[in-house]
Every structure is written in structure tokens, then in C-alpha cells.
Design an enzyme around this catalytic site. Structure first.
Site, PDB file in Angstrom:
ATOM      1  N   HIS A 154      45.085  38.984  35.643  1.00  0.00           N
ATOM      2  CA  HIS A 154      43.970  38.652  36.527  1.00  0.00           C
ATOM      3  C   HIS A 154      44.564  38.173  37.844  1.00  0.00           C
ATOM      4  CE1 HIS A 154      39.803  37.515  37.402  1.00  0.00           C
ATOM      5  NE2 HIS A 154      40.357  36.551  38.107  1.00  0.00           N
ATOM      6  N   CYS A 155      44.333  38.907  38.911  1.00  0.00           N
ATOM      7  CA  CYS A 155      44.903  38.583  40.220  1.00  0.00           C
ATOM      8  C   CYS A 155      44.052  37.497  40.879  1.00  0.00           C
ATOM      9  CB  CYS A 155      44.939  39.821  41.102  1.00  0.00           C
ATOM     10  SG  CYS A 155      45.568  39.504  42.758  1.00  0.00           S
TER      11      CYS A 155
END
Length: 158
Positions: free
Chosen positions: A65-66
Site C-alpha cells: 500500500h503506497c
């Protein structure tokens, strides 16, 4: 401008691409070999699909998850993520090199005092070595180097 267009363009493409794989027709009943059941989505998903608790969806070939984009990186948007990170890295190096040259021109030759005041910008102002203008420029340069090092450290240890 070139870097900004590429960074924001790739970030836009990264968050606009569907990463969930809703178009996949999943088998019903027990999960067949190579598929797994996600209790949160109540659906069978292909191998290497993982449920993201932040996005609350299953992502095909989920990488991570950026937190820069606020979106998951998976199979369909991984190339946009890599391009975005590349352009951020090049822009950070480019900006820091030219900003450092400007600070060196403003501060003069960087001896022991110059390096110390660069690492601790407020010290030069407190002891009367730098005026307010030079201290502000030095602080902005320090913040630029610090943010770049945090970004590169994030990429290294993620």
C-alpha cells in the site's frame, strides 16, 4: 515542469487503474487449486491476491500500500508506480544538486563552520554567523536533503 508532469501523470494513472480484478469470473463453492477464499470479500481469488485492510479490497499480485499515493500497488498499476518513483528520485537529486550549488554561492566556501551550519541551520543564526536570509535558505536546503533521504530510505526498507 517535465518532472512534475510525469510524477503527477503517473500518480493519476496509478490511482485511476482498477486493481481489484472485478472482471475476473471467480469459481463458486470451494476454492479450486491455486485459488484462495477471502472472508472479507466473500469471494474466491487467484493466487497471489491479497486483501488490503486500508483499501478494503482484494488486489491482484498486491505489492504494498503506497502511502505517497494513498493507494495499493498491484498487477495493473505497478508500472505507473515504478515510473512515478523513478521521476521523484531524479527530480529530488536534480533539485538538491542545484539548490546546494546556490547555497554554496550564498554561504561562500564550506569549511567546518559552513558544514556545521548546514547540518544545524539554526546554529549559524544563533551565534551570529549567518543572517536571516542565509539561515532560511540553509534551512530549506536541509529540509530538501532530509526529505529526499527519507524518501530513499523508505524505498530501501519497505
Amino acid at each position: 515542469m517535465w518532472f512534475a508532469v510525469n510524477i503527477y501523470g503517473n500518480m493519476y494513472k496509478m490511482v485511476s487503474v482498477d486493481i481489484t480484478g472485478r472482471h475476473i469470473i471467480s469459481p463458486t463453492g470451494d476454492a479450486p487449486k491455486g485459488w484462495k477464499y477471502c472472508p472479507d470479500c466473500v469471494k474466491n481469488w487467484p493466487e497471489r491476491s491479497h486483501h488490503c485492510p486500508l483499501c478494503d479490497v482484494c488486489v491482484l499480485k498486491r505489492d504494498h500500500h503506497c502511502f505517497f499515493a494513498g493507494y495499493c500497488v498491484g498487477y495493473h498499476n505497478h508500472r505507473y508506480y515504478v515510473a512515478m518513483v523513478f521521476y521523484i528520485s531524479v527530480a529530488a537529486i536534480y533539485g538538491n544538486i542545484f539548490n546546494f550549488e546556490f547555497v554554496r554561492d550564498v554561504k561562500g566556501e564550506l569549511g567546518i563552520w559552513g558544514i556545521l551550519s548546514f547540518l544545524l541551520p539554526h546554529v549559524g543564526f544563533l551565534f551570529g554567523g549567518d543572517d536571516f536570509y542565509v539561515t532560511g535558505i540553509t534551512m530549506l536546503t536541509f529540509i530538501g536533503f532530509y526529505c529526499s533521504s527519507c524518501f530513499f530510505g523508505y524505498l530501501e526498507f519497505r
